[in-house]
Design an enzyme around this catalytic site. Structure first.
Site, PDB file in Angstrom:
ATOM      1  N   HIS A 104       0.854  -1.197   0.000  1.00  0.00           N
ATOM      2  CA  HIS A 104       0.000   0.000   0.000  1.00  0.00           C
ATOM      3  C   HIS A 104       0.882   1.236   0.000  1.00  0.00           C
ATOM      4  CE1 HIS A 104       0.961  -0.934   4.205  1.00  0.00           C
ATOM      5  NE2 HIS A 104       0.879   0.375   4.439  1.00  0.00           N
ATOM      6  N   HIS A 106       0.773   5.436   1.164  1.00  0.00           N
ATOM      7  CA  HIS A 106       0.081   6.465   1.939  1.00  0.00           C
ATOM      8  C   HIS A 106       0.022   7.746   1.112  1.00  0.00           C
ATOM      9  CE1 HIS A 106       0.745   4.473   6.025  1.00  0.00           C
ATOM     10  NE2 HIS A 106       1.560   3.785   5.234  1.00  0.00           N
TER      11      HIS A 106
END
Ligand code: AMP
Length: 117
Positions: A104, A106
């Site tokens: 992932h 941010h």
């Protein structure tokens, strides 16, 4: 080895709720549960991989491009951060403090990020 027993896998498969921002074939974006600044969104890939290196190695060039296009689309168009600015980052491994072993990135923004790591 990718371990399906992680929180983002469960979010991706609807087993745990999230505050969804955007979704397409390659990624799901939702608000971080513990924001470090005004706008803190996570963009998780749909592929089962633990980190950036596994994502890049296990994906086609088209998939990598589609992921990064999604990342910028969420930051610029969906969240509207293009004008004020934003930061993107990813953590890999222990020294980076990676908490969730599902790749992932941010997106951080909505205020001055001086002092926000
Ligand atoms: P990282 O350290 O890069 O692995 O970041 C993991 C991020 O996931 C942290 O910023 C957490 O606050 C966030 N997080 C953990 N659980 C959830 C959840 N259920 N919903 C949204 N964000 C979460």
């Amino acid at each position: 080895m990718y371990d399906r027993n992680n929180i983002f896998y469960k979010i991706l498969h609807g087993e745990i709720p999230s505050k969804k921002v955007f979704e397409n074939d390659v990624a799901l974006a939702f608000y971080d549960i513990n924001p470090v600044c005004k706008v803190h969104v996570l963009v998780i890939c749909k592929r089962e991989c633990r980190n950036l290196e596994e994502f890049v190695q296990g994906s086609s060039a088209e998939e990598v491009k589609a992921y990064f296009e999604t990342l910028t689309k969420v930051a610029e168009d969906v969240l509207g951060l293009g004008r004020s600015g934003y930061r993107v980052l990813t953590n890999t491994g222990r020294d980076a403090g990676q908490e969730v072993e599902h790749f992932h990135m941010h997106i951080l923004g909505g205020e001055s990020l001086k002092g926000v790591l």
